[in-house]
Design an enzyme around this catalytic site. Structure first.
Site, mmCIF file in Angstrom:
data_model
loop_
_atom_site.group_PDB
_atom_site.id
_atom_site.type_symbol
_atom_site.label_atom_id
_atom_site.label_comp_id
_atom_site.label_asym_id
_atom_site.label_seq_id
_atom_site.Cartn_x
_atom_site.Cartn_y
_atom_site.Cartn_z
ATOM 1 N N ASP B 9 50.317 40.882 35.735
ATOM 2 C CA ASP B 9 50.245 42.025 36.641
ATOM 3 C C ASP B 9 51.084 41.730 37.876
ATOM 4 O O ASP B 9 50.576 41.386 38.940
ATOM 5 C CB ASP B 9 48.806 42.356 37.011
ATOM 6 C CG ASP B 9 48.688 43.793 37.500
ATOM 7 O OD1 ASP B 9 49.738 44.455 37.627
ATOM 8 O OD2 ASP B 9 47.566 44.238 37.766
ATOM 9 N N GLU B 120 38.312 51.997 46.994
ATOM 10 C CA GLU B 120 37.003 52.012 47.660
ATOM 11 C C GLU B 120 37.080 52.626 49.045
ATOM 12 O O GLU B 120 38.053 52.406 49.781
ATOM 13 C CB GLU B 120 36.455 50.580 47.807
ATOM 14 C CG GLU B 120 35.748 50.088 46.571
ATOM 15 C CD GLU B 120 34.960 48.792 46.782
ATOM 16 O OE1 GLU B 120 34.325 48.360 45.826
ATOM 17 O OE2 GLU B 120 34.982 48.214 47.896
ATOM 18 N N MET B 290 32.741 46.387 43.576
ATOM 19 C CA MET B 290 31.754 47.476 43.698
ATOM 20 C C MET B 290 30.665 47.188 44.725
ATOM 21 O O MET B 290 30.825 47.526 45.873
ATOM 22 C CB MET B 290 31.156 47.788 42.329
ATOM 23 C CG MET B 290 32.190 48.251 41.336
ATOM 24 S SD MET B 290 31.503 49.010 39.869
ATOM 25 C CE MET B 290 30.728 47.622 39.100
ATOM 26 N N HIS B 313 42.616 35.262 47.040
ATOM 27 C CA HIS B 313 42.762 36.714 46.867
ATOM 28 C C HIS B 313 41.470 37.381 46.449
ATOM 29 O O HIS B 313 41.385 38.602 46.417
ATOM 30 C CB HIS B 313 43.879 37.031 45.876
ATOM 31 C CG HIS B 313 43.451 37.076 44.450
ATOM 32 N ND1 HIS B 313 42.895 36.006 43.802
ATOM 33 C CD2 HIS B 313 43.489 38.084 43.532
ATOM 34 C CE1 HIS B 313 42.617 36.345 42.547
ATOM 35 N NE2 HIS B 313 42.964 37.593 42.360
#
Lengths: 140, 390
Positions: B9, B120, B290, B313
């Site tokens: 990624d 978020e 979350m 990170h």
């Protein structure tokens, strides 16, 4: 003789996919099923559309990674999931046919997108009872 | 130069937007805001964005990154000051990116992805360093928006393509790889240079993607809060390889710094930082999952000598996805979090179970360790109010 089946194995942040079969081809097909199993229950995927895949690599292990990456690519590009795989290998050239359908989020409840098949714990080996096992870690 | 050392990624990263709103402002429309964000931000397996790129636009995006996105009307020129490389990674070579990678990206611009990626709405619940928080524009009780995602299918395909190319080419360069995942090539070899050009294009894809998501987020907020501006605090990646000058053996040298799951953390005074942030050091954005909190830290001077200006990170998983689905059900996780005032919106219940807060290590302990090691300084703690998951 090694029966056709697949399983997942634990690997830190990612997940390992492993396929078993009486032949190398069958083990490769089962590993692809294990990969689908990371995303959804493969039994929920209907074999409605057929997609052919061809890949080639210098050895068995790179061929396994190539095969799984071809599957990841077709899933991402076509927005499909696959359930049935027929694999034929001639040396280190693989020709496969995959059957699947377009992603149906409500029915498939896809848990996660697979970014790619990595070379971590990448192995293609004969089993003690004359079959084959193929595995690697996939990045999610 | 290692494709494995950057990962699949490419330029996965985090950006945080300041809303100028307080929790009280958001509470009155929280459910409607969560539903609008979920409708407008494409997320999850098989999702497609509203921007569809064919050549030559694809190549322009890969060359221009967030600068390209701003030129197309996604966001504002002032956003670019708050993005690494001023929003555009120089040296990108779209012609080094495979057709497969481009095809995979065609419909994926402005999508969040899945797994641990999210958008978020968060509340600043604690300020550790008032001076730096002031410079960053963060106050206790403020609401911010944080986006975590990367270069989508294009970056993933570049990773897969070059992992193979580097492993196959390794004997030619007399490289013995202890593990194939460490696929590498000499920087000045044709393979190394080709990867560098493609990887930089991947970085631009991620920067453009987060810029488009920012534009979509701003549109949603504008509907509910017409006067809210959503200024960008910062955008920083944690899967890259960049040429930077660092002190090595008492000499300043250009180094190819690979950061995989590590955030760049430039200290105060670094010339790369815009004038407004320079006195404080670079914002280091650390995401949670979350129900867990996230943190904003600041780069330190010490991090240069300790870790070539790098910090953590995130927390990383504490258990496998399989174990998480054995322990929790998605609906149960969503209900429990809703009871704590955190609204989750996701197309996949199984995905939510796999990303349950308990499946991750304690992010607070990880951040405190980074602070104690002087890799970055804790500035503020964020707790989620709304989370859109893929």
């Amino acid at each position: 003789m090694t029966a056709e089946h697949w399983e997942h194995f634990h690997h830190q942040a990612d997940i390992g996919v492993r396929g078993f079969g009486p032949t190398k081809e069958a083990a490769f097909a089962q590993t692809a099923l294990a990969l689908t199993g990371v995303i959804t229950d493969p039994e929920e995927v209907k074999p409605q559309e057929m997609v052919p895949v061809v890949c080639e690599a210098p050895d068995d292990e790179l061929l396994l990674a190539d095969w799984l990456n071809a599957l990841v690519y077709e899933m991402a590009h076509r927005k499909m999931l696959f359930h049935r795989f027929e694999v034929k290998m001639t040396g280190h050239r693989l020709q496969a046919t995959m059957w699947g359908e377009t992603v149906d989020v409500a029915r498939h409840q896809p848990a996660v997108e697979i970014k790619g098949a990595t070379y971590t714990e990448l192995r293609v080996r004969p089993t003690e009872d004359g079959g084959w096992v193929a595995q690697c870690v996939v990045d999610v | 130069m290692s494709a494995g050392g950057v990962g699949f990624d490419i330029s996965c990263g985090v950006r945080t937007l300041l809303t100028g709103l307080t929790r009280k402002d958001v509470e009155s429309v929280k459910k409607a805001l969560a539903d609008s964000l979920y409708r407008q931000i494409p997320a999850g397996v098989g999702s497609t964005g509203r921007v569809h790129l064919e050549r030559p636009d694809m190549d322009a995006m890969l060359r221009g990154g967030a600068q390209w996105a701003v030129s197309q009307g996604f966001g504002f020129a002032e956003d670019l000051n708050r993005i690494e490389e001023h929003g555009c990674m120089n040296g990108a070579e779209p012609e080094r990116v495979s057709e497969q990678a481009k095809r995979r990206q065609k419909d994926e611009m402005g999508t969040l992805g899945s797994g641990n990626h999210y958008l978020e709405v968060q509340e600043v619940t604690r300020v550790y360093d008032g001076r730096i928080a002031g410079i960053y524009g963060l106050r206790h009780g403020d609401v911010v928006v944080t986006i975590h995602c990367g270069s989508r299918g294009l970056g993933h395909q570049i990773g897969a393509d070059f992992l193979k190319e580097m492993v196959v080419a390794a004997p030619k360069y007399h490289l013995e790889l202890p593990e194939r995942e460490l696929a590498s090539a000499p920087i000045n070899s044709p393979t190394g240079q080709k990867y560098l050009g493609a990887m930089r294009a991947g970085i631009n894809c991620a920067l453009a993607n987060r810029q488009i998501l920012t534009h979509l987020t701003r549109k949603v907020f504008a509907h509910h809060f017409p006067t809210a501006k959503l200024a960008l605090l910062y955008d920083v990646s944690h899967n890259t390889c960049k040429v930077e000058e660092h002190l090595l053996d008492n000499k300043r040298r250009p180094l190819y710094v690979h950061r995989k799951g590590a955030t760049r953390a430039f200290g105060p005074g670094h010339p790369e930082l815009c004038a407004e942030l320079r006195a404080a050091g670079q914002p280091v954005l650390i995401g949670g999952s979350m129900g867990t909190c996230s943190y904003i830290l600041a780069g330190t001077t010490e991090s240069e000598g300790e870790a070539f200006s790098s910090a953590v990170h995130g927390a990383g998983r504490a258990m496998s996805r399989h174990e998480a689905t054995r322990r929790w059900q998605g609906r149960q996780v969503m209900d429990e979090l809703a009871g704590r005032g955190i609204l989750i919106r996701s197309p996949s219940a199984r995905g939510v179970a796999e990303e349950a807060p308990g499946a991750y290590k304690d992010v607070s302990a990880v951040v405190e360790a980074a602070d104690h090691a002087h890799l970055a300084r804790m500035v503020a703690k964020l707790e989620p109010l709304i989370c859109v998951k893929g």
